[in-house]
Scaffold this motif. Sequence first.
Motif, PDB file in Angstrom:
ATOM      1  N   TYR A 138       0.834  -1.206   0.000  1.00  0.00           N
ATOM      2  CA  TYR A 138       0.000   0.000   0.000  1.00  0.00           C
ATOM      3  C   TYR A 138       0.865   1.250   0.000  1.00  0.00           C
ATOM      4  O   TYR A 138       1.928   1.297   0.633  1.00  0.00           O
ATOM      5  CB  TYR A 138      -0.937   0.008   1.211  1.00  0.00           C
ATOM      6  N   GLU A 139       0.400   2.275  -0.679  1.00  0.00           N
ATOM      7  CA  GLU A 139       1.120   3.543  -0.791  1.00  0.00           C
ATOM      8  C   GLU A 139       1.449   4.126   0.582  1.00  0.00           C
ATOM      9  O   GLU A 139       2.529   4.686   0.790  1.00  0.00           O
ATOM     10  CB  GLU A 139       0.272   4.523  -1.594  1.00  0.00           C
ATOM     11  N   SER A 140       0.550   3.998   1.520  1.00  0.00           N
ATOM     12  CA  SER A 140       0.745   4.572   2.854  1.00  0.00           C
ATOM     13  C   SER A 140       1.876   3.897   3.629  1.00  0.00           C
ATOM     14  O   SER A 140       2.367   4.448   4.611  1.00  0.00           O
ATOM     15  CB  SER A 140      -0.552   4.473   3.654  1.00  0.00           C
ATOM     16  N   GLN A 141       2.320   2.727   3.196  1.00  0.00           N
ATOM     17  CA  GLN A 141       3.402   2.013   3.873  1.00  0.00           C
ATOM     18  C   GLN A 141       4.781   2.416   3.364  1.00  0.00           C
ATOM     19  O   GLN A 141       5.788   2.081   3.967  1.00  0.00           O
ATOM     20  CB  GLN A 141       3.235   0.504   3.680  1.00  0.00           C
ATOM     21  N   ALA A 142       4.832   3.137   2.256  1.00  0.00           N
ATOM     22  CA  ALA A 142       6.110   3.527   1.666  1.00  0.00           C
ATOM     23  C   ALA A 142       6.828   4.517   2.566  1.00  0.00           C
ATOM     24  O   ALA A 142       6.205   5.377   3.180  1.00  0.00           O
ATOM     25  CB  ALA A 142       5.888   4.126   0.285  1.00  0.00           C
ATOM     26  N   GLY A 143       8.133   4.387   2.619  1.00  0.00           N
ATOM     27  CA  GLY A 143       8.923   5.250   3.484  1.00  0.00           C
ATOM     28  C   GLY A 143       9.454   6.480   2.761  1.00  0.00           C
ATOM     29  O   GLY A 143       9.357   6.588   1.543  1.00  0.00           O
ATOM     30  N   PRO A 144      10.043   7.418   3.501  1.00  0.00           N
ATOM     31  CA  PRO A 144      10.532   8.670   2.932  1.00  0.00           C
ATOM     32  C   PRO A 144      11.792   8.518   2.075  1.00  0.00           C
ATOM     33  O   PRO A 144      12.023   9.284   1.186  1.00  0.00           O
ATOM     34  CB  PRO A 144      10.803   9.545   4.146  1.00  0.00           C
ATOM     35  N   ASN A 145      12.637   7.612   2.308  1.00  0.00           N
ATOM     36  CA  ASN A 145      13.797   7.237   1.482  1.00  0.00           C
ATOM     37  C   ASN A 145      14.550   6.168   2.255  1.00  0.00           C
ATOM     38  O   ASN A 145      15.744   6.268   2.495  1.00  0.00           O
ATOM     39  CB  ASN A 145      14.702   8.432   1.176  1.00  0.00           C
ATOM     40  N   ASP A 146      13.801   5.158   2.644  1.00  0.00           N
ATOM     41  CA  ASP A 146      14.349   4.136   3.529  1.00  0.00           C
ATOM     42  C   ASP A 146      14.282   2.721   2.954  1.00  0.00           C
ATOM     43  O   ASP A 146      14.453   1.745   3.667  1.00  0.00           O
ATOM     44  CB  ASP A 146      13.624   4.176   4.872  1.00  0.00           C
ATOM     45  N   GLY A 147      14.035   2.616   1.662  1.00  0.00           N
ATOM     46  CA  GLY A 147      14.019   1.303   1.028  1.00  0.00           C
ATOM     47  C   GLY A 147      12.663   0.643   0.959  1.00  0.00           C
ATOM     48  O   GLY A 147      12.553  -0.473   0.461  1.00  0.00           O
ATOM     49  N   LYS A 148      11.629   1.293   1.431  1.00  0.00           N
ATOM     50  CA  LYS A 148      10.273   0.742   1.332  1.00  0.00           C
ATOM     51  C   LYS A 148       9.617   1.362   0.115  1.00  0.00           C
ATOM     52  O   LYS A 148       9.249   2.531   0.125  1.00  0.00           O
ATOM     53  CB  LYS A 148       9.478   1.038   2.604  1.00  0.00           C
ATOM     54  N   TRP A 149       9.515   0.570  -0.946  1.00  0.00           N
ATOM     55  CA  TRP A 149       9.020   1.065  -2.228  1.00  0.00           C
ATOM     56  C   TRP A 149       7.598   0.617  -2.497  1.00  0.00           C
ATOM     57  O   TRP A 149       7.243  -0.532  -2.263  1.00  0.00           O
ATOM     58  CB  TRP A 149       9.888   0.555  -3.368  1.00  0.00           C
ATOM     59  N   PHE A 150       6.822   1.548  -3.044  1.00  0.00           N
ATOM     60  CA  PHE A 150       5.484   1.236  -3.547  1.00  0.00           C
ATOM     61  C   PHE A 150       5.526   1.433  -5.059  1.00  0.00           C
ATOM     62  O   PHE A 150       5.867   2.513  -5.541  1.00  0.00           O
ATOM     63  CB  PHE A 150       4.429   2.150  -2.920  1.00  0.00           C
ATOM     64  N   PHE A 151       5.208   0.373  -5.804  1.00  0.00           N
ATOM     65  CA  PHE A 151       5.197   0.455  -7.262  1.00  0.00           C
ATOM     66  C   PHE A 151       3.824   0.936  -7.721  1.00  0.00           C
ATOM     67  O   PHE A 151       2.817   0.289  -7.475  1.00  0.00           O
ATOM     68  CB  PHE A 151       5.531  -0.901  -7.879  1.00  0.00           C
ATOM     69  N   THR A 152       3.810   2.071  -8.399  1.00  0.00           N
ATOM     70  CA  THR A 152       2.558   2.664  -8.862  1.00  0.00           C
ATOM     71  C   THR A 152       2.132   2.043 -10.195  1.00  0.00           C
ATOM     72  O   THR A 152       2.938   1.413 -10.888  1.00  0.00           O
ATOM     73  CB  THR A 152       2.701   4.183  -9.057  1.00  0.00           C
ATOM     74  N   ASN A 153       0.873   2.237 -10.539  1.00  0.00           N
ATOM     75  CA  ASN A 153       0.350   1.725 -11.803  1.00  0.00           C
ATOM     76  C   ASN A 153       0.631   2.657 -12.973  1.00  0.00           C
ATOM     77  O   ASN A 153       0.605   2.234 -14.124  1.00  0.00           O
ATOM     78  CB  ASN A 153      -1.161   1.500 -11.697  1.00  0.00           C
ATOM     79  N   TYR A 154       0.875   3.922 -12.674  1.00  0.00           N
ATOM     80  CA  TYR A 154       1.086   4.926 -13.716  1.00  0.00           C
ATOM     81  C   TYR A 154       2.314   5.771 -13.392  1.00  0.00           C
ATOM     82  O   TYR A 154       2.566   6.091 -12.225  1.00  0.00           O
ATOM     83  CB  TYR A 154      -0.136   5.836 -13.854  1.00  0.00           C
ATOM     84  N   ALA A 155       3.042   6.159 -14.423  1.00  0.00           N
ATOM     85  CA  ALA A 155       4.256   6.966 -14.246  1.00  0.00           C
ATOM     86  C   ALA A 155       3.962   8.298 -13.567  1.00  0.00           C
ATOM     87  O   ALA A 155       4.764   8.795 -12.778  1.00  0.00           O
ATOM     88  CB  ALA A 155       4.925   7.200 -15.597  1.00  0.00           C
ATOM     89  N   SER A 156       2.812   8.875 -13.856  1.00  0.00           N
ATOM     90  CA  SER A 156       2.456  10.174 -13.285  1.00  0.00           C
ATOM     91  C   SER A 156       2.245  10.131 -11.773  1.00  0.00           C
ATOM     92  O   SER A 156       2.300  11.153 -11.113  1.00  0.00           O
ATOM     93  CB  SER A 156       1.200  10.715 -13.960  1.00  0.00           C
ATOM     94  N   GLN A 157       2.013   8.948 -11.223  1.00  0.00           N
ATOM     95  CA  GLN A 157       1.802   8.803  -9.778  1.00  0.00           C
ATOM     96  C   GLN A 157       3.114   8.639  -9.021  1.00  0.00           C
ATOM     97  O   GLN A 157       3.145   8.761  -7.801  1.00  0.00           O
ATOM     98  CB  GLN A 157       0.927   7.585  -9.494  1.00  0.00           C
ATOM     99  N   ALA A 158       4.186   8.347  -9.726  1.00  0.00           N
ATOM    100  CA  ALA A 158       5.459   8.014  -9.085  1.00  0.00           C
ATOM    101  C   ALA A 158       6.319   9.232  -8.812  1.00  0.00           C
ATOM    102  O   ALA A 158       6.276  10.223  -9.542  1.00  0.00           O
ATOM    103  CB  ALA A 158       6.223   7.040  -9.969  1.00  0.00           C
ATOM    104  N   LYS A 159       7.106   9.124  -7.764  1.00  0.00           N
ATOM    105  CA  LYS A 159       8.104  10.152  -7.480  1.00  0.00           C
ATOM    106  C   LYS A 159       9.344   9.913  -8.333  1.00  0.00           C
ATOM    107  O   LYS A 159       9.975  10.845  -8.789  1.00  0.00           O
ATOM    108  CB  LYS A 159       8.476  10.116  -5.997  1.00  0.00           C
ATOM    109  N   LYS A 160       9.682   8.655  -8.562  1.00  0.00           N
ATOM    110  CA  LYS A 160      10.843   8.302  -9.379  1.00  0.00           C
ATOM    111  C   LYS A 160      10.459   7.215 -10.382  1.00  0.00           C
ATOM    112  O   LYS A 160       9.738   6.277 -10.055  1.00  0.00           O
ATOM    113  CB  LYS A 160      11.989   7.764  -8.517  1.00  0.00           C
TER     114      LYS A 160
END
Length: 111
Positions: free
Chosen positions: A53-75
């Motif tokens: 889940y997106e809410s479980q992703a960390g600030p830059n700590d190795g917990k990644w959430f893979f989005t369905n669309y490029a526009s939703q991603a930070k990287k």
Amino acid sequence: MKKIVLICIAMVASYAAKCQKVFSVDYESQADVKVFVVNYESQADLKVFKVKYESQAGPNDGKWFFTNYASQAKKKIYFVRYESQADLKVFFVNYESQAGWRNSSKQHLLY
């Protein structure tokens, strides 16, 4: 009361913007970061745990959430075939507590 609500909304929005939401692109030219998946934890710059889940992703700590669309991603990331092509080497871990940086000099790649 309105000020408190606005402050809370701003805090939540700023936290969401720092989450490690990533999208795997099809072409190297579309990527912000080129990633190689290593076979052993000791070879990695970053140990990554894939959260559900997106809410479980960390600030830059190795917990990644893979989005369905490029526009939703930070990287946007591209998985390269050879280690020498990579900006960042990652190892996917099985437990959330194992996630984190092994080589902190590469942290700037995901900010």
